[in-house]
Scaffold this motif. Sequence first.
Motif, PDB file in Angstrom:
ATOM      1  N   GLY A   6      32.336   6.097  43.227  1.00  0.00           N
ATOM      2  CA  GLY A   6      33.096   6.168  41.987  1.00  0.00           C
ATOM      3  C   GLY A   6      34.380   5.376  41.982  1.00  0.00           C
ATOM      4  N   ARG A   7      34.520   4.461  42.892  1.00  0.00           N
ATOM      5  CA  ARG A   7      35.774   3.707  42.947  1.00  0.00           C
ATOM      6  C   ARG A   7      35.743   2.535  41.958  1.00  0.00           C
ATOM      7  N   ILE A  24      25.266   6.641  32.096  1.00  0.00           N
ATOM      8  CA  ILE A  24      25.623   6.156  33.425  1.00  0.00           C
ATOM      9  C   ILE A  24      25.989   7.368  34.261  1.00  0.00           C
ATOM     10  N   ILE A  25      25.267   7.534  35.350  1.00  0.00           N
ATOM     11  CA  ILE A  25      25.548   8.635  36.273  1.00  0.00           C
ATOM     12  C   ILE A  25      26.452   8.087  37.374  1.00  0.00           C
ATOM     13  N   ILE A  26      27.577   8.727  37.565  1.00  0.00           N
ATOM     14  CA  ILE A  26      28.496   8.347  38.638  1.00  0.00           C
ATOM     15  C   ILE A  26      28.346   9.383  39.746  1.00  0.00           C
ATOM     16  N   ASN A  36      37.951  11.890  38.104  1.00  0.00           N
ATOM     17  CA  ASN A  36      38.810  10.882  37.476  1.00  0.00           C
ATOM     18  C   ASN A  36      38.017   9.677  36.992  1.00  0.00           C
ATOM     19  N   THR A  37      37.037   9.266  37.750  1.00  0.00           N
ATOM     20  CA  THR A  37      36.196   8.147  37.320  1.00  0.00           C
ATOM     21  C   THR A  37      35.447   8.501  36.047  1.00  0.00           C
ATOM     22  N   ALA A  47      28.639   4.565  26.447  1.00  0.00           N
ATOM     23  CA  ALA A  47      27.596   5.302  27.162  1.00  0.00           C
ATOM     24  C   ALA A  47      28.111   6.680  27.553  1.00  0.00           C
ATOM     25  N   THR A  48      27.189   7.619  27.666  1.00  0.00           N
ATOM     26  CA  THR A  48      27.533   8.935  28.174  1.00  0.00           C
ATOM     27  C   THR A  48      27.689   8.831  29.680  1.00  0.00           C
ATOM     28  N   ILE A  49      28.805   9.312  30.201  1.00  0.00           N
ATOM     29  CA  ILE A  49      29.081   9.243  31.634  1.00  0.00           C
ATOM     30  C   ILE A  49      28.842  10.635  32.227  1.00  0.00           C
ATOM     31  N   ILE A  50      28.013  10.687  33.241  1.00  0.00           N
ATOM     32  CA  ILE A  50      27.604  11.951  33.847  1.00  0.00           C
ATOM     33  C   ILE A  50      28.082  11.998  35.301  1.00  0.00           C
TER      34      ILE A  50
END
Length: 89
Positions: A6-7, A24-26, A36-37, A47-50
């Motif tokens: 996640g950097r 987008i899956i982090i 934080n990411t 996009a939905t961030i998961i």
Amino acid sequence: MALHGGRFISWVIAKELDKQVDEIIISDIDKWVLDNTVNNLQDELNATIIAESDDKVAAAQADFSIASSTMIPIKENILKKVPNALTIV
């Protein structure tokens, strides 16, 4: 799409992929980095961030995975769990 790590590299990749994917899956082991990411990207991207702390789970939920670390030991650890992930280095 799953981004493992996640950097900052994942931030750049996510921004480039934003208009091409819906989600987008982090994945990151460090909860602070992960939270934080996800928060930063969700505020900036369409996009939905998961968030997902487990690389294997993230990869299973995604059609494609990228090991977004440039640190070789971290990349190697990701590849042990997600052997088919595309790598940066």
